[in-house]
Design a protein around this motif. Structure first.
Motif: not given
Length: 115
Positions: A3-4, A7, A11, A68-69, A71
């Motif tokens: 997941d990281l 993301r 980005r 920075q997310n 979601d």
């Protein structure tokens, strides 16, 4: 952990596009292969910190910008975050004098909205 990685890859893609770069151009600036950049953006590569540093340096951003997310943000909050990203990219390419001018313009626009 994926997941990281996804993301961060997303980005990288967002920031690359905001800066008007192709994957090939980012690859050239970072010293990486364009297929590798694509795999990073899709979250397919388990990249090293050294690789991440090359990408951050090529994009001329701070590493924190990759974490920075968007979601879970409302539509308005996500739009604000994208605007901030674009503003940050614009400012990073300006001289001090140009930044001061841009700040004055932003104050004028903000005033026009009644704030």
């Amino acid at each position: 952990m994926t997941d990281l990685r996804n993301r961060i890859g997303n980005r990288v893609r967002i920031i690359r596009k905001i800066k008007g770069l192709t994957q090939q151009q980012l690859a050239e600036l970072s010293g990486l292969d364009d297929a590798y950049i694509g795999a990073v953006e899709r979250g397919e590569r388990n990249f090293s910190i050294d690789t991440l540093e090359k990408i951050v340096t090529a994009l001329k951003i701070q590493p924190t910008e990759l974490f920075q997310n968007l979601d879970g943000l409302s539509e308005t909050e996500a739009a604000q975050r994208r605007a901030i990203d674009e503003y940050a990219v614009t400012v990073s390419e300006l001289s001090v004098k140009q930044i001061d001018t841009l700040k004055r313009v932003v104050r004028e626009v903000r005033g026009a909205f009644g704030d």
